[in-house]
Design a protein around this motif. Structure first.
Motif, short mmCIF file in Angstrom:
data_model
loop_
_atom_site.label_atom_id
_atom_site.label_comp_id
_atom_site.label_asym_id
_atom_site.label_seq_id
_atom_site.Cartn_x
_atom_site.Cartn_y
_atom_site.Cartn_z
N TYR A 148 0.82 -1.21 0.00
CA TYR A 148 0.00 0.00 0.00
C TYR A 148 0.86 1.26 0.00
N ILE A 149 2.07 1.16 0.51
CA ILE A 149 3.04 2.26 0.52
C ILE A 149 4.27 1.73 -0.21
N THR A 150 4.90 2.56 -1.03
CA THR A 150 6.01 2.07 -1.85
C THR A 150 7.35 2.13 -1.14
N SER A 151 7.58 3.14 -0.31
CA SER A 151 8.85 3.24 0.41
C SER A 151 8.73 4.30 1.49
N LEU A 152 9.69 4.30 2.40
CA LEU A 152 9.73 5.32 3.44
C LEU A 152 10.04 6.69 2.87
N ASP A 153 10.58 6.71 1.66
CA ASP A 153 10.88 7.99 1.02
C ASP A 153 9.70 8.55 0.24
N GLN A 154 8.59 7.85 0.22
CA GLN A 154 7.40 8.35 -0.47
C GLN A 154 6.88 9.60 0.23
N PRO A 155 6.52 10.63 -0.51
CA PRO A 155 5.99 11.85 0.12
C PRO A 155 4.66 11.58 0.82
N MET A 156 4.50 12.17 1.99
CA MET A 156 3.21 12.10 2.67
C MET A 156 2.11 12.68 1.80
N ALA A 157 2.46 13.65 0.96
CA ALA A 157 1.46 14.32 0.12
C ALA A 157 0.84 13.40 -0.92
N ASP A 158 1.45 12.24 -1.15
CA ASP A 158 0.81 11.26 -2.03
C ASP A 158 -0.51 10.79 -1.43
N GLU A 193 4.67 19.50 1.04
CA GLU A 193 4.61 18.39 0.07
C GLU A 193 5.93 17.63 0.00
N THR A 194 7.01 18.17 0.56
CA THR A 194 8.30 17.47 0.53
C THR A 194 8.52 16.60 1.76
N ILE A 195 7.59 16.62 2.72
CA ILE A 195 7.73 15.78 3.91
C ILE A 195 7.54 14.32 3.50
N ARG A 196 8.53 13.49 3.81
CA ARG A 196 8.46 12.07 3.49
C ARG A 196 7.90 11.28 4.68
N ILE A 197 7.49 10.06 4.41
CA ILE A 197 7.01 9.20 5.48
C ILE A 197 8.10 9.00 6.52
N ARG A 198 9.34 8.79 6.09
CA ARG A 198 10.44 8.60 7.04
C ARG A 198 10.64 9.83 7.93
N ASP A 199 10.38 11.01 7.40
CA ASP A 199 10.53 12.23 8.20
C ASP A 199 9.53 12.27 9.35
N VAL A 200 8.32 11.81 9.09
CA VAL A 200 7.28 11.78 10.12
C VAL A 200 7.60 10.72 11.17
N LEU A 201 7.98 9.52 10.73
CA LEU A 201 8.29 8.44 11.67
C LEU A 201 9.51 8.76 12.52
N ILE A 214 13.41 -3.02 9.10
CA ILE A 214 13.94 -3.05 10.46
C ILE A 214 15.23 -2.25 10.54
N ALA A 215 16.12 -2.43 9.55
CA ALA A 215 17.38 -1.69 9.54
C ALA A 215 17.12 -0.19 9.42
N GLU A 216 16.15 0.19 8.60
CA GLU A 216 15.84 1.62 8.41
C GLU A 216 15.35 2.25 9.71
N ILE A 217 14.44 1.58 10.42
CA ILE A 217 13.88 2.21 11.62
C ILE A 217 14.87 2.21 12.78
N LYS A 218 15.91 1.39 12.69
CA LYS A 218 16.94 1.37 13.73
C LYS A 218 18.11 2.30 13.41
N ALA A 219 18.06 2.96 12.27
CA ALA A 219 19.14 3.88 11.88
C ALA A 219 18.82 5.28 12.38
N ALA A 267 18.12 8.22 18.42
CA ALA A 267 16.72 8.09 18.02
C ALA A 267 16.60 7.47 16.64
N GLY A 268 15.84 6.38 16.56
CA GLY A 268 15.45 5.82 15.28
C GLY A 268 14.02 6.25 14.96
N MET A 269 13.22 5.34 14.45
CA MET A 269 11.82 5.62 14.15
C MET A 269 10.94 4.85 15.12
#
Length: 407
Positions: free
Chosen positions: A144-154, A165-173, A306-311, A319-321
């Motif tokens: 349902y989501i393509t990547s953590l770099d996908q814009p929230m504005a999608d 519109e440049t805020i990414r999902i990873r930025d929020v998490l 898992i590696a992404e949220i622990k980075a 702080a990770g996600m």
């Protein structure tokens, strides 16, 4: 924007509208404002405190159709009786409601305090944030989501054509969205209060909550980030957030459900705080991460996720996600960031963890799950604020058990 236009904007994604349309509640702006002020007054005069008595719209959230108890093993085969006694005494002295130790695929110790038991619904506080991160990971896994770099504005279409519109999902998490940081707020018209208590809190966050920094550059803790996950999930999957948690998280984990705080009847639940779940369900979220996203042979989360949220992201190496990292050592950890003043809010840690790979969930009042992948170990403590004496020290419980394993 009128309520009707807002609801229509929420349904710009065809797939979302096909399966889930937020019902018209008939709540007028005047009625919504009256409910908000009622909630604010309860919080301000402390009759509602900052806990569940002030949350006037809890709704059931189903768990797995069949609860699957976790395996059990004898603690004495793993840890010494002195270690278990010291850990239990420490938890008891610090207003704990539960202490559960999981090691090598099984619960080896499970203790409840006071009136709490295995079925007691415990307020998550910010343990809801790692739950929301897992919810996003499951949406990624299911496509349902393509990547953590996908814009929230999608998904949050109201942000298209705006600086947000440049805020990414990873930025929020990861709390790097650039949105206004959390702070004390004592006025009814303050956006921090409205974003928390308003019957349309999602609309407040999406439309009114200010962006004060460039996304992806600055760490700034904010409950608004956590509460953006519910509308993200609802628009991405076409399911209500609570329903998604049931189907995508609790069901595959064989976990119990509980209750969740909706902003209003027919509205949107909070995802940044306030879920009510048994201790065992919080434990399973931690076990899932220790097992690198795998549960009973099924990859519920990818190892890459898992590696992404622990980075760590920029500005806060601990702080990770939705979680915190034990390395590098920090003598005081605050969700607000690394620049906390001496004596300010934060959890003391008297010494480094005895393993470099410790990471942990940490909610308000030191509701914590320590995870140690190298030892296949999870230590969960839930409860109320610890007293000043003995007070909470993040090093105590992990190093008690890790020190025992070294002997």
């Amino acid at each position: 924007m009128t309520l009707k236009r807002f609801l229509m904007a929420s349904c710009l994604i065809a797939s979302a509208c096909a399966t889930h349309v937020e019902p018209e509640t008939g709540l007028s702006e005047e009625a919504a404002e009256a409910i908000y002020l009622q909630r604010f007054d309860a919080l301000r005069d402390r009759t509602g405190t900052s806990g569940l008595p002030a949350y006037d719209n809890l709704k059931p959230m189903a768990g797995a159709a069949e609860f699957e108890p976790l395996a059990r093993a004898s603690a004495e085969t793993v840890f010494g009786s002195d270690t278990l006694e010291a850990a239990t005494s420490y938890a008891a002295a610090n207003n704990s409601s539960s202490l559960i130790i999981w090691k090598d695929g099984a619960i080896v110790s499970e203790t409840y305090f006071g009136d709490a038991n295995a079925d007691t619904l415990l307020v998550s506080k910010s343990l809801a944030k790692p739950l929301s991160v897992v919810a996003v990971g499951r949406a990624l896994q299911e496509g349902y989501i393509t990547s953590l770099d996908q814009p929230m504005a999608d998904f949050i279409h109201e942000w298209q054509g705006t600086p947000k519109e440049t805020i990414r999902i990873r930025d929020v998490l990861g709390m790097h969205s650039g949105l206004l940081p959390q702070a004390a707020a004592f006025e009814a018209d303050n956006v921090l209060n409205r974003a928390y208590l308003h019957p349309y809190h999602d609309r407040v966050i999406i439309e009114d909550y200010p962006m004060v920094a460039e996304p992806g550059e600055v760490y700034a803790y904010s409950n608004a980030n956590g509460d953006l996950i519910a509308p993200l999930i609802e628009r991405a999957t076409g399911m209500g957030y609570a329903d998604w948690l049931t189907q995508a998280v609790f069901e595959p984990l064989g976990a119990k459900g509980g209750e969740i705080w909706f902003n209003r009847d027919g509205g949107v639940p909070h995802s940044g705080c306030c879920a009510m779940l048994p201790a065992d369900t919080y434990l399973r979220l931690a076990v899932l991460l220790v097992q690198n996203g795998e549960w009973e042979g099924e990859a519920l989360l990818s190892p890459e996720f898992i590696a992404e949220i622990k980075a760590p992201g920029p500005g806060f190496p601990n702080a990770g996600m939705g979680l915190y990292l034990g390395t590098p050592y920090s003598p005081r950890l605050s969700p607000g960031g690394p620049d906390i003043e001496e004596g300010g809010y934060g959890t003391p840690q008297s010494e480094p963890f005895l393993r470099d790979d410790v990471f942990f969930f940490d909610g308000n009042s030191n509701q914590v799950a320590y995870m140690v992948p190298s030892e296949n170990l999870v230590i969960l403590r839930t409860g109320s604020w610890p007293p000043e004496e003995p007070g909470w020290d993040n090093a105590v419980l992990p190093n008690l058990f890790l020190g025992d394993l070294e002997d």
